[in-house]
Structures are given as C-alpha cells and as structure tokens.
Design a protein around this motif. Structure first.
Motif, mmCIF file in Angstrom:
data_model
loop_
_atom_site.group_PDB
_atom_site.id
_atom_site.type_symbol
_atom_site.label_atom_id
_atom_site.label_comp_id
_atom_site.label_asym_id
_atom_site.label_seq_id
_atom_site.Cartn_x
_atom_site.Cartn_y
_atom_site.Cartn_z
ATOM 1 N N SER A 264 -8.945 7.059 1.211
ATOM 2 C CA SER A 264 -8.560 6.636 2.566
ATOM 3 C C SER A 264 -7.127 6.376 2.637
ATOM 4 O O SER A 264 -6.437 6.613 3.415
ATOM 5 C CB SER A 264 -9.560 5.622 3.000
ATOM 6 O OG SER A 264 -9.221 4.249 2.321
ATOM 7 N N SER A 265 -6.811 5.250 1.688
ATOM 8 C CA SER A 265 -5.477 4.789 1.582
ATOM 9 C C SER A 265 -4.347 6.083 1.650
ATOM 10 O O SER A 265 -3.135 6.202 2.231
ATOM 11 C CB SER A 265 -5.126 3.578 0.933
ATOM 12 O OG SER A 265 -4.950 4.172 -0.588
ATOM 13 N N LEU A 266 -4.829 6.736 0.391
ATOM 14 C CA LEU A 266 -3.842 8.121 0.273
ATOM 15 C C LEU A 266 -3.555 8.951 1.249
ATOM 16 O O LEU A 266 -2.837 9.705 1.675
ATOM 17 C CB LEU A 266 -4.386 8.958 -0.965
ATOM 18 C CG LEU A 266 -4.051 8.012 -2.337
ATOM 19 C CD1 LEU A 266 -4.982 8.573 -3.511
ATOM 20 C CD2 LEU A 266 -2.590 8.084 -2.564
ATOM 21 N N ARG B 27 0.771 -1.458 0.091
ATOM 22 C CA ARG B 27 0.057 -0.128 -0.156
ATOM 23 C C ARG B 27 0.700 1.298 0.155
ATOM 24 O O ARG B 27 0.699 2.368 -0.879
ATOM 25 C CB ARG B 27 -0.681 0.003 1.065
ATOM 26 C CG ARG B 27 -1.881 1.107 1.233
ATOM 27 C CD ARG B 27 -2.405 1.337 2.673
ATOM 28 N NE ARG B 27 -1.464 2.118 3.585
ATOM 29 C CZ ARG B 27 -1.177 1.623 4.744
ATOM 30 N NH1 ARG B 27 -2.168 0.713 5.239
ATOM 31 N NH2 ARG B 27 -0.399 2.423 5.639
ATOM 32 N N ARG B 28 1.853 1.237 0.647
ATOM 33 C CA ARG B 28 2.573 2.413 0.794
ATOM 34 C C ARG B 28 3.568 2.622 -0.159
ATOM 35 O O ARG B 28 3.808 3.673 -0.918
ATOM 36 C CB ARG B 28 3.594 2.281 2.178
ATOM 37 C CG ARG B 28 2.935 2.598 3.378
ATOM 38 C CD ARG B 28 3.691 2.602 4.647
ATOM 39 N NE ARG B 28 3.124 3.329 5.640
ATOM 40 C CZ ARG B 28 3.521 3.398 6.931
ATOM 41 N NH1 ARG B 28 4.676 2.900 7.247
ATOM 42 N NH2 ARG B 28 2.898 4.123 7.923
ATOM 43 N N ALA B 29 3.960 1.436 -1.057
ATOM 44 C CA ALA B 29 4.682 1.678 -2.242
ATOM 45 C C ALA B 29 3.698 2.150 -3.151
ATOM 46 O O ALA B 29 4.137 3.275 -3.978
ATOM 47 C CB ALA B 29 5.050 0.045 -2.764
ATOM 48 N N THR B 30 2.507 1.758 -3.307
ATOM 49 C CA THR B 30 1.390 2.232 -4.286
ATOM 50 C C THR B 30 1.355 3.670 -3.894
ATOM 51 O O THR B 30 1.450 4.772 -5.068
ATOM 52 C CB THR B 30 0.256 1.740 -4.122
ATOM 53 O OG1 THR B 30 0.389 0.370 -4.436
ATOM 54 C CG2 THR B 30 -0.808 2.067 -5.112
#
Length: 476
Positions: free
Chosen positions: A239-241, A104-107
């Motif tokens: 939300s992830s961003l 997720r953090r890589a994305t």
C-alpha cells in the motif's frame, strides 16, 4: 504521555526542517560548497582514472573509456532523476512537519531506485555492443568498451542507492555527510586504481572493478547516517509503495528527461566545431574540462538549493521560498564573477599547462577564460529555476527549459555564430542561446512561485484550524 515527551514530539519536526529558519544565503552557501566538494571528488577521480589508463600507453584503452563514459552518463541520468524526486518529496514532508511521511517516502524512493535501476541496467547490459557501436566504437576499441561496461553497468543499483541516499541527507540539511559519502567513494577508487591496474596487472578490468567498489562504498556511507541519525527506514508495504509511486515518478521521469537534453545539445555543438578542424575541437575540449573545475559550485547549486526551497514550500513559507530563489541567483552571480576573474588571471598558466601555441585553440580558451565565462551566470539561473520547478510541483517545466535550451537555444545560435565569427562564434552562440532560455526560466519560476503563494494563502485558514486542533489535543 508526559509533558517532556509531548514537547519533544512537537519539536522534532521543526528540528528536522532546519531550512525553515536562519539565513537563507548562509544555507545556500554551505549546501553548495559542501556539495561541490563531493562533485569535485568525482571529477578528480575521473581525471585520475584517465591518467592511469593513459599511462598504459595503449590508445585503444583510453578511447574505450571515452565511449564507455558516454553510455555511463545515460545510465547515471536515471540515478539523478530518482535522487531529485526523493530529495524534493522528503524535503517537503519535513517542511510540513511530517517526519513519518518523509521516512516512508525515503524508503519507497530507495526501493523504486533499486528496482528501476536493475531493470535499466539489465536493458543496457544486453545491448552494450549496439550502443557502443552507435557512438562510433569499432574493432578492438569496441570490444574493450563492452568489456569495461559489462563490469560496471550491473553496479548501477548501488550508484542509485548512493545518489538517492545523498539526496535524502541533503533534504534533512545534512550536506556534510552527503559530501563525505562521495569523498569516501572517490578515495576508494583512487586507491584501488593503481593497485588493480598496475599492481595486479588487470588494466581496464582493474579500472572497472575499482569503480564498482567505489559505488558500493558510496551506497553504504550514504545509508549509514540515515539509519543512525534520521530514524532509518520503514518496513515497505504494497500500500505504501502504491501511494508513493505516482509522486515519485511525477518528478523522476521529467528529471531524467531533463538530464538527457545536455548531451544532445553538446553533441551538436561538437559536430559544428569539427567543421573548423581538430584544433578547434581541442580548444573546446579544454574549455569543457575547465568548466566543471571552475564552476563545480554552480553545478552543485541545483541539488543544494532544492531542499531549501522544498522545506520552506512544505512549511507554507512562500516568502522564504522566493527569498531562497533570489539568494540563489545572487550566490550564482558572486561565484561566476570571482571564478571568471581567476580564469582571466590564470590565462598564462592555462596556456602553459595545455601547451597551447597561437591558433584557434588558444583563441577559444582565452575567449572563455574571462569574458565568456561570465555568461555562465545564465547556466546557473537555469539550475536554480530547475530546482524551484522540481520542488514546487512543476518538474516538466525543467524538462521544457532544458530541452529548449539545448535545441532552440543551441542550434540556430550556433549556426549563426559559426557563419558570422567562425569557431569563436559557435561558443558565443551557445552561451547567448543559454541566456535567452535563462530569461524564460526566470519568468516560469516567478509564475510557479506566485501559484505557490496563492495556494498557501488559500490553505492558511485550514492550517490555522489544524494547529488549533493540535494545541487543544495536546492540552488534554
């Protein structure tokens, strides 16, 4: 879920956090050597670029590339900052056994890199004439520099994708594929340069187009291994961003500021050296070209050792964190002693290569080639310490150390050195100031690692409970 799948899931995070086991010095050596090959490819391509432009026999073209290079360095600082953030966050997540978080953090780091890169590139693009003029470009040279940059600057998002992708590969411990991305880009640039510059008679436009093509190739060859071998990327959500924006910027912003310190300090040193004539500046320029060639491994060390520290910190292995730091310093010392010895033995060849006669230029080159190059150890200390700061949650310490080193560790030392010993004193003063701030960096790094150790000890009871809960869950 059957037992085989269960065991595979438990083993997967450990397999991805390869730096949490094995010989630390071996990891540091392999990561640094492979990363340095990629860096050397970039240095070599830049060198070949300048050779081809110089072969056109037009001084204003070479000067335009020089001015453009200074502006491109500032744009690259954004990519370096985002890459440092991505590598640190992904490595810690892998070390903690959270591959989903790492993906997720890589994305999100890639998405933010493209967004911020595009905004920054647009800002620079609309102010190219002002920026190039600020550096001293005028007349035809100014027009050529702006034309060259108008082609390259829009490709900044591709460069950032390549740099961030390479940092994520190194966070996984895949230094070879990260290296190959840079090498493929360098090869494309080297092949296209003569075709576009001479074959199609595009001159400066051809050199710029070759650089753009190289950036696209680096981006693609950095992303493909992540998709094929490391689970690819998540589908981004708002939300992830939002979750990752703060931790990414918390590392990226100080990392960018850290990178900007170097040209400021070097600009002051160049101005001080200019007071002793063009020959003194020429001698310093030769030393500046020798340094990355000889110490490319040390320049690569900061990015190479970061994932090693990050993975072990994420896994709570504070002993291996301290071990990686110590082995990084040992590796630096060995490389510096070997390279300095080679520089000393190569003195006659260096004098012949640059056609140096007796004078201040030769004095400066011989001063560096042997005795003074040993002082590069302290630069390496700062690189290792900065990697520790960025991967242990204190990125602003690297900003403080770098700005201190290139201001308080440069200006007074260079002033005194120049007043007492002339042009050689400027170089000596610059390295002495670096040694002072290397000591500061070590003190701060030891404090950061002590805090990390205390935090790990405080969290250990909770970690044991989590492992016990996981074990009971799987047994059910």
């Amino acid at each position: 879920m059957n037992d085989t799948q269960d065991k595979a899931e438990q083993a997967a995070p450990e397999a991805q956090a390869k730096f949490t086991r094995g010989n630390l010095f071996g990891h540091i050596s392999v990561m640094s050597l492979t990363a340095s090959v990629g860096l050397m490819a970039v240095f070599l391509v830049d060198f070949v670029d300048m050779i081809f432009i110089s072969m056109l026999g037009k001084a204003e073209l070479a000067a335009a590339v020089g001015y453009a290079g200074a502006i491109l360095f500032f744009t690259t600082s954004f990519g370096i900052g985002m890459a440092i953030a991505a590598g640190a966050l992904v490595a810690r997540a892998l070390g903690a056994g959270r591959p989903e978080e790492a993906r997720r953090r890589a994305t999100n780091a890639l998405i933010y890199g493209v967004i911020f890169g595009a905004i920054f590139a647009a800002t620079v693009w609309f102010n190219l004439a002002f920026l190039a003029g600020l550096l001293g470009a005028t007349g035809a040279t100014l027009e050529l520099a702006v034309h060259y940059l108008q082609i390259i600057v829009p490709s900044l998002p591709f460069l950032m994708v390549g740099m961030i992708g390479g940092a994520i590969l190194r966070a996984h411990g895949d230094a070879r594929r990260a290296m190959m991305a840079t090498i493929w880009g360098g090869l494309v640039n080297a092949v296209l340069d003569p075709i576009l510059i001479f074959g199609l008679d595009l001159e400066l436009t051809g050199a710029a187009l070759a650089s753009v093509a190289a950036r696209i190739v680096i981006a693609v060859t950095a992303l493909l291994p992540l998709i094929r071998h490391y689970g690819g990327f998540d589908r981004p959500t708002t939300s992830s961003l939002t979750i990752d924006m703060r931790p990414i910027l918390a590392i990226a912003v100080p990392a960018i500021l850290t990178q900007l310190a170097t040209p400021i300090g070097q600009a002051y040193v160049t101005r001080a050296m200019a007071e002793f004539g063009e020959e003194a500046v020429a001698g310093m320029a030769i030393v500046a070209r020798m340094t990355p060639v000889g110490f490319g491994i040390i320049f690569a060390l900061s990015g190479a050792i970061g994932p090693i520290i990050g993975q072990n910190a994420g896994a709570g292995l504070d002993g291996r964190v301290r071990g990686a730091f110590k082995d990084g310093l040992l590796f630096t010392a060995i490389v510096v002693v070997v390279v300095s010895g080679l520089f000393f033995l190569a003195r006659p060849g260096i004098q012949m290569l640059f056609q140096l006669e007796d004078g201040v230029a030769l004095t400066l080159v011989f001063l560096f080639a042997g005795p003074l190059s040993l002082m590069f150890f302290f630069n390496g200390v700062i690189f290792v310490a900065n990697a520790a700061f960025n991967n242990l949650g204190h990125p602003f310490y690297s900003t403080i150390v770098n700005w201190g080193r290139h201001t308080f560790g440069t200006i007074p030392f260079v002033l005194l050195g120049g007043a007492w010993y002339g042009a050689p004193g400027i170089m000596i003063g610059q390295y002495l100031g670096g040694a002072v701030f290397a000591v500061v960096a070590i003190i701060l790094a030891l404090r950061v690692m002590a805090k990390e150790r205390t935090k790990t000890q405080d969290q250990e009871p909770f970690a044991r409970q989590a492992r016990l809960f996981s074990l009971l869950h799987h047994r059910r």
